[in-house]
Design an enzyme around this catalytic site. Sequence first.
Site, PDB file in Angstrom:
ATOM      1  N   ASP A  43      -8.733  65.615  99.148  1.00 44.29           N
ATOM      2  CA  ASP A  43      -9.477  66.744  98.591  1.00 44.29           C
ATOM      3  C   ASP A  43     -10.500  66.287  97.552  1.00 44.29           C
ATOM      4  O   ASP A  43     -11.614  66.817  97.491  1.00 44.29           O
ATOM      5  CB  ASP A  43      -8.518  67.746  97.956  1.00 44.29           C
ATOM      6  CG  ASP A  43      -7.674  68.466  98.994  1.00 44.29           C
ATOM      7  OD1 ASP A  43      -8.125  68.586 100.149  1.00 44.29           O
ATOM      8  OD2 ASP A  43      -6.555  68.901  98.647  1.00 44.29           O
ATOM      9  N   GLY A  44     -10.132  65.315  96.731  1.00 41.60           N
ATOM     10  CA  GLY A  44     -11.055  64.824  95.714  1.00 41.60           C
ATOM     11  C   GLY A  44     -12.311  64.229  96.319  1.00 41.60           C
ATOM     12  O   GLY A  44     -13.421  64.454  95.827  1.00 41.60           O
ATOM     13  N   GLU A 116     -13.299  75.123  90.192  1.00 37.96           N
ATOM     14  CA  GLU A 116     -13.221  75.871  88.950  1.00 37.96           C
ATOM     15  C   GLU A 116     -14.053  75.209  87.865  1.00 37.96           C
ATOM     16  O   GLU A 116     -14.394  74.028  87.941  1.00 37.96           O
ATOM     17  CB  GLU A 116     -11.770  75.981  88.448  1.00 37.96           C
ATOM     18  CG  GLU A 116     -11.179  74.741  87.805  1.00 37.96           C
ATOM     19  CD  GLU A 116     -10.666  73.722  88.799  1.00 37.96           C
ATOM     20  OE1 GLU A 116     -10.919  72.510  88.584  1.00 37.96           O
ATOM     21  OE2 GLU A 116     -10.004  74.113  89.771  1.00 37.96           O
ATOM     22  N   ASP A 145      -5.072  76.832  74.618  1.00 36.02           N
ATOM     23  CA  ASP A 145      -5.402  75.450  74.961  1.00 36.02           C
ATOM     24  C   ASP A 145      -6.688  75.388  75.767  1.00 36.02           C
ATOM     25  O   ASP A 145      -7.373  74.364  75.791  1.00 36.02           O
ATOM     26  CB  ASP A 145      -4.274  74.813  75.781  1.00 36.02           C
ATOM     27  CG  ASP A 145      -3.112  74.354  74.919  1.00 36.02           C
ATOM     28  OD1 ASP A 145      -3.202  74.462  73.682  1.00 36.02           O
ATOM     29  OD2 ASP A 145      -2.109  73.886  75.490  1.00 36.02           O
ATOM     30  N   TYR A 158      -5.937  74.013  90.139  1.00 37.08           N
ATOM     31  CA  TYR A 158      -5.609  74.088  88.714  1.00 37.08           C
ATOM     32  C   TYR A 158      -5.260  75.519  88.312  1.00 37.08           C
ATOM     33  O   TYR A 158      -4.341  75.766  87.519  1.00 37.08           O
ATOM     34  CB  TYR A 158      -6.803  73.574  87.911  1.00 37.08           C
ATOM     35  CG  TYR A 158      -6.572  73.346  86.434  1.00 37.08           C
ATOM     36  CD1 TYR A 158      -5.303  73.441  85.862  1.00 37.08           C
ATOM     37  CD2 TYR A 158      -7.631  73.011  85.605  1.00 37.08           C
ATOM     38  CE1 TYR A 158      -5.104  73.226  84.511  1.00 37.08           C
ATOM     39  CE2 TYR A 158      -7.451  72.785  84.259  1.00 37.08           C
ATOM     40  CZ  TYR A 158      -6.192  72.911  83.714  1.00 37.08           C
ATOM     41  OH  TYR A 158      -6.007  72.692  82.370  1.00 37.08           O
ATOM     42  N   SER A 161      -1.687  76.303  88.984  1.00 39.53           N
ATOM     43  CA  SER A 161      -0.822  75.582  88.047  1.00 39.53           C
ATOM     44  C   SER A 161      -0.787  76.240  86.676  1.00 39.53           C
ATOM     45  O   SER A 161       0.202  76.121  85.946  1.00 39.53           O
ATOM     46  CB  SER A 161      -1.301  74.129  87.905  1.00 39.53           C
ATOM     47  OG  SER A 161      -1.221  73.449  89.139  1.00 39.53           O
TER      48      SER A 161
END
Length: 256
Positions: A43-44, A116, A145, A158, A161
Amino acid sequence: MPGKIALVASTAPAAQEAEAELRPLYDFVDLAEADMLIALGGDGFLLQTLHQMLDQRRTLPVFGMNRGTIGFLMNEFRVENLLDRVGVARPFLIHPLQGDITTVSGERHILPAINEISLLRETRQAAKLEVLINERQMLEELACDGVLVATPAGSTAYNLSANGPILPLGSDLLALTPISPFRPRRWRGALVPESTRIRFNIREAAKRPVSAVADQREIRDIKTVLITSDRSRPLTLLFDPDHGLDERIAMEQFIV
């Protein structure tokens, strides 16, 4: 039948081996001559390839085959019948995000993101962010955060997660998801139309520095970020008919 096809592969050994298997079997062309692209990797690597096309302002349909780890955005790797698979592949349009980022020093950066755009605190101190939707203040101060804005294609990465929602492909929505929010305690994020302009202003930016990350690209010490959906440069991903991206995203909602 597909037109002229180019082949690219990541530097991972599995991807290099797959490229060595495929090249003698098919008539691949140089990328500059291609009508579509086959990408071998994870995917990266696929995100990296899509970003390169956005930078060059020449976007080709991409049929990815997994030679990486997870391969959520990829098809299964098979050597045989590749042209037939590509010929019947289902296209899915992806509209990237655009981040208009200004730093504390006044530098301006325009970055695309396919999954994202996230804002993250740089030090041990919580970030403090003002959140505006279509220039209307919705949160005077979000202590956290960080926070992220995810596309449907990126909602299972992300965003998931960080306990964000999974967005069906074609929903025309964006997920606005806080990362470890401290104040206001009860705010768990929002769903907004894809046409929404989302602005974050960093409070106490010198004392509480924040970075902005668009997929894999980071800008540090930011002052403000405006996030919009860029419909002028759609990306096309190709999938085997029996395993489309929309089905994968839908199935993620039932994985426990």
